[in-house]
Design a protein around this motif. Sequence first.
Motif, PDB file in Angstrom:
ATOM      1  N   LEU A  41       0.827  -1.204   0.000  1.00  0.00           N
ATOM      2  CA  LEU A  41       0.000   0.000   0.000  1.00  0.00           C
ATOM      3  C   LEU A  41       0.864   1.257   0.000  1.00  0.00           C
ATOM      4  O   LEU A  41       0.520   2.264  -0.644  1.00  0.00           O
ATOM      5  CB  LEU A  41      -0.928  -0.003   1.214  1.00  0.00           C
ATOM      6  N   LEU A  42       1.994   1.190   0.683  1.00  0.00           N
ATOM      7  CA  LEU A  42       2.933   2.311   0.674  1.00  0.00           C
ATOM      8  C   LEU A  42       3.441   2.558  -0.744  1.00  0.00           C
ATOM      9  O   LEU A  42       3.515   3.709  -1.203  1.00  0.00           O
ATOM     10  CB  LEU A  42       4.090   2.000   1.629  1.00  0.00           C
ATOM     11  N   GLY A  43       3.788   1.477  -1.445  1.00  0.00           N
ATOM     12  CA  GLY A  43       4.243   1.618  -2.824  1.00  0.00           C
ATOM     13  C   GLY A  43       3.164   2.139  -3.751  1.00  0.00           C
ATOM     14  O   GLY A  43       3.440   2.943  -4.650  1.00  0.00           O
ATOM     15  N   LEU A  44       1.919   1.713  -3.544  1.00  0.00           N
ATOM     16  CA  LEU A  44       0.813   2.191  -4.381  1.00  0.00           C
ATOM     17  C   LEU A  44       0.565   3.681  -4.184  1.00  0.00           C
ATOM     18  O   LEU A  44       0.366   4.429  -5.155  1.00  0.00           O
ATOM     19  CB  LEU A  44      -0.458   1.396  -4.048  1.00  0.00           C
ATOM     20  N   PHE A  45       0.559   4.128  -2.929  1.00  0.00           N
ATOM     21  CA  PHE A  45       0.354   5.551  -2.671  1.00  0.00           C
ATOM     22  C   PHE A  45       1.493   6.373  -3.273  1.00  0.00           C
ATOM     23  O   PHE A  45       1.267   7.444  -3.848  1.00  0.00           O
ATOM     24  CB  PHE A  45       0.266   5.797  -1.168  1.00  0.00           C
ATOM     25  N   ASN A  46       2.705   5.854  -3.143  1.00  0.00           N
ATOM     26  CA  ASN A  46       3.859   6.542  -3.720  1.00  0.00           C
ATOM     27  C   ASN A  46       3.727   6.651  -5.241  1.00  0.00           C
ATOM     28  O   ASN A  46       3.964   7.716  -5.825  1.00  0.00           O
ATOM     29  CB  ASN A  46       5.131   5.768  -3.361  1.00  0.00           C
ATOM     30  N   ALA A  47       3.323   5.552  -5.893  1.00  0.00           N
ATOM     31  CA  ALA A  47       3.283   5.525  -7.355  1.00  0.00           C
ATOM     32  C   ALA A  47       2.200   6.427  -7.926  1.00  0.00           C
ATOM     33  O   ALA A  47       2.435   7.137  -8.916  1.00  0.00           O
ATOM     34  CB  ALA A  47       3.082   4.085  -7.839  1.00  0.00           C
ATOM     35  N   PHE A  48       1.021   6.431  -7.305  1.00  0.00           N
ATOM     36  CA  PHE A  48      -0.125   7.114  -7.911  1.00  0.00           C
ATOM     37  C   PHE A  48      -0.426   8.495  -7.324  1.00  0.00           C
ATOM     38  O   PHE A  48      -1.242   9.225  -7.884  1.00  0.00           O
ATOM     39  CB  PHE A  48      -1.369   6.236  -7.792  1.00  0.00           C
ATOM     40  N   VAL A  49       0.242   8.853  -6.235  1.00  0.00           N
ATOM     41  CA  VAL A  49      -0.045  10.151  -5.614  1.00  0.00           C
ATOM     42  C   VAL A  49       1.177  11.070  -5.593  1.00  0.00           C
ATOM     43  O   VAL A  49       1.051  12.277  -5.784  1.00  0.00           O
ATOM     44  CB  VAL A  49      -0.585   9.959  -4.182  1.00  0.00           C
ATOM     45  N   LEU A  50       2.364  10.516  -5.387  1.00  0.00           N
ATOM     46  CA  LEU A  50       3.554  11.350  -5.234  1.00  0.00           C
ATOM     47  C   LEU A  50       4.270  11.652  -6.545  1.00  0.00           C
ATOM     48  O   LEU A  50       5.282  12.355  -6.533  1.00  0.00           O
ATOM     49  CB  LEU A  50       4.531  10.682  -4.249  1.00  0.00           C
ATOM     50  N   TRP A  51       3.771  11.125  -7.673  1.00  0.00           N
ATOM     51  CA  TRP A  51       4.466  11.358  -8.940  1.00  0.00           C
ATOM     52  C   TRP A  51       4.529  12.837  -9.341  1.00  0.00           C
ATOM     53  O   TRP A  51       5.481  13.250 -10.031  1.00  0.00           O
ATOM     54  CB  TRP A  51       3.823  10.537 -10.064  1.00  0.00           C
ATOM     55  N   PRO A  52       3.578  13.710  -8.944  1.00  0.00           N
ATOM     56  CA  PRO A  52       3.725  15.122  -9.315  1.00  0.00           C
ATOM     57  C   PRO A  52       4.997  15.767  -8.765  1.00  0.00           C
ATOM     58  O   PRO A  52       5.515  16.730  -9.353  1.00  0.00           O
ATOM     59  CB  PRO A  52       2.476  15.779  -8.723  1.00  0.00           C
ATOM     60  N   SER A  53       5.500  15.251  -7.639  1.00  0.00           N
ATOM     61  CA  SER A  53       6.742  15.802  -7.095  1.00  0.00           C
ATOM     62  C   SER A  53       7.907  15.584  -8.053  1.00  0.00           C
ATOM     63  O   SER A  53       8.841  16.407  -8.096  1.00  0.00           O
ATOM     64  CB  SER A  53       7.046  15.167  -5.738  1.00  0.00           C
ATOM     65  N   ILE A  54       7.865  14.499  -8.841  1.00  0.00           N
ATOM     66  CA  ILE A  54       8.917  14.240  -9.823  1.00  0.00           C
ATOM     67  C   ILE A  54       8.891  15.316 -10.909  1.00  0.00           C
ATOM     68  O   ILE A  54       9.941  15.852 -11.307  1.00  0.00           O
ATOM     69  CB  ILE A  54       8.736  12.839 -10.443  1.00  0.00           C
ATOM     70  N   LEU A  55       7.708  15.626 -11.388  1.00  0.00           N
ATOM     71  CA  LEU A  55       7.587  16.673 -12.411  1.00  0.00           C
ATOM     72  C   LEU A  55       8.007  18.027 -11.853  1.00  0.00           C
ATOM     73  O   LEU A  55       8.624  18.840 -12.565  1.00  0.00           O
ATOM     74  CB  LEU A  55       6.140  16.734 -12.917  1.00  0.00           C
ATOM     75  N   ALA A  56       7.702  18.281 -10.576  1.00  0.00           N
ATOM     76  CA  ALA A  56       8.038  19.568  -9.967  1.00  0.00           C
ATOM     77  C   ALA A  56       9.551  19.784  -9.925  1.00  0.00           C
ATOM     78  O   ALA A  56      10.050  20.848 -10.321  1.00  0.00           O
ATOM     79  CB  ALA A  56       7.444  19.650  -8.567  1.00  0.00           C
ATOM     80  N   VAL A  57      10.304  18.797  -9.456  1.00  0.00           N
ATOM     81  CA  VAL A  57      11.757  18.977  -9.362  1.00  0.00           C
ATOM     82  C   VAL A  57      12.412  18.971 -10.740  1.00  0.00           C
ATOM     83  O   VAL A  57      13.477  19.568 -10.943  1.00  0.00           O
ATOM     84  CB  VAL A  57      12.383  17.888  -8.471  1.00  0.00           C
ATOM     85  N   TYR A  58      11.767  18.315 -11.723  1.00  0.00           N
ATOM     86  CA  TYR A  58      12.341  18.263 -13.067  1.00  0.00           C
ATOM     87  C   TYR A  58      12.173  19.599 -13.793  1.00  0.00           C
ATOM     88  O   TYR A  58      13.135  20.145 -14.355  1.00  0.00           O
ATOM     89  CB  TYR A  58      11.695  17.130 -13.864  1.00  0.00           C
ATOM     90  N   TYR A  59      10.981  20.138 -13.761  1.00  0.00           N
ATOM     91  CA  TYR A  59      10.706  21.359 -14.517  1.00  0.00           C
ATOM     92  C   TYR A  59      11.212  22.620 -13.811  1.00  0.00           C
ATOM     93  O   TYR A  59      11.349  23.662 -14.445  1.00  0.00           O
ATOM     94  CB  TYR A  59       9.219  21.480 -14.821  1.00  0.00           C
ATOM     95  N   THR A  60      11.494  22.510 -12.514  1.00  0.00           N
ATOM     96  CA  THR A  60      12.109  23.645 -11.825  1.00  0.00           C
ATOM     97  C   THR A  60      13.631  23.620 -11.928  1.00  0.00           C
ATOM     98  O   THR A  60      14.297  24.588 -11.530  1.00  0.00           O
ATOM     99  CB  THR A  60      11.716  23.659 -10.336  1.00  0.00           C
ATOM    100  N   GLY A  61      14.179  22.529 -12.466  1.00  0.00           N
ATOM    101  CA  GLY A  61      15.622  22.414 -12.615  1.00  0.00           C
ATOM    102  C   GLY A  61      16.345  22.009 -11.346  1.00  0.00           C
ATOM    103  O   GLY A  61      17.585  21.954 -11.327  1.00  0.00           O
ATOM    104  N   PHE A  62      15.580  21.690 -10.276  1.00  0.00           N
ATOM    105  CA  PHE A  62      16.231  21.259  -9.031  1.00  0.00           C
ATOM    106  C   PHE A  62      16.933  19.923  -9.229  1.00  0.00           C
ATOM    107  O   PHE A  62      17.977  19.664  -8.637  1.00  0.00           O
ATOM    108  CB  PHE A  62      15.192  21.171  -7.922  1.00  0.00           C
ATOM    109  N   GLU A  63      16.343  19.063 -10.034  1.00  0.00           N
ATOM    110  CA  GLU A  63      16.972  17.812 -10.451  1.00  0.00           C
ATOM    111  C   GLU A  63      16.967  17.769 -11.973  1.00  0.00           C
ATOM    112  O   GLU A  63      16.113  18.391 -12.625  1.00  0.00           O
ATOM    113  CB  GLU A  63      16.233  16.597  -9.872  1.00  0.00           C
TER     114      GLU A  63
END
Length: 411
Positions: free
Chosen positions: A263-285
Amino acid sequence: MEKELESKNGEIPGKTEVIELDSKNTKMEDSERTQILRADEGHRQVTNSMDSRKLFFGFLIVIGIAVSWVGATQFSQSTYSPTFFAPLFNVWFSTTWMIICYPVFQVGVWIIRPWPSMTTKDVFRNSAQVFGRSGLNVKTFCAFVIPFTICWFITNYMYVWALGLIAAADVTALFSSNTAFIYIFSWLWLQERLALLPAKGTSVLLSILGIVLISYAEGFEGPSLKGSILSVASAIGAAIYKVLFKRYVGDANYGQVSLFLTLLGLFNAFVLWPSILAVYYTGFEYWDWNDMPWDYLCGSAAMSVVFNFLINFGIAVTFPLFIALGTVVGIPLNAVVDLIFRDNSFGPYKIGGTACIILGFLIMLMPEKWQEMASCCYVRTVPAEGTTPSAGAQEDSERTQDHRTSPNGKV
């Protein structure tokens, strides 16, 4: 009259029968005693066999935990390159793999069939008891899974980020100081016994000394200082996760932990993915989709799954002490890998700091009775003949049980 009462051979009537009954009772007692001794001997042989099996599995699990932890750490560090700096993406990708934990457990139940009378639904209901009597529902999911996933995500993010700044052996050594923080939080939130303060306080001081020595060897400036701070912060996060899990969830079996991780992995996969886009498009990562280190990312994710599987499976088949020793063995093993493959030396200050942290770690693993004796706080009361121990003495005796009796180990 006496002649009439005596038999022809001069014996009193009934005396022969009493002797015969006593003889029969003696033989029966001897037979029962022999059966008890045989049963005890059989039980002793079974116990010795089980202990030997636990030691054998424990040895294998220690190696497996150390290798998987070193593998996950080294693969994560290998992802860093001029075209890839993405600790958040790394953590999100690895945590998503945790989804397979409960399906793997369920497949194992179908194959091994440890509970023949239980259906798949029964096994799931038992696993869902990790959330309490009400089982899994929206309320318990929000109350348990979401906060623990966020704590897990942030803790692993700081750990992986530190790997991009300092050597893997230094990160693992600093991270192992989490046992000291576990005691501090246990004292605050779990009412840890003050009688254990001298021994465990020594462990905390040794861990702090180890942190200072390793940080000094890395240097108190620039990326090295940042990497040391992130490593210690991840140790604090891991301690918070473990103590809160102990407080609000308690001891959980392998099926329950597997469901929780899925369940931890499911919440991570389907809810926390916007954080990946945030750090990518802000140039932080940054990373190049055409030059992704998928081999290292998959290797790190797979090793993380194996690591968590062995920790939870090992609790069921061996002594919890071996689980802790696996992480200790991972520290020098990481140092060897750093030296051979990355040419990162492990100097005297790092060796001294690591030794302090490991010693503090081992003190934490000591049974509570040993810690009391070492702290000169252990008082053994011998009751007078014909009296029974007081309730306080009985309670103290119960509280000094070896911490390894708990399925997940005492926090």
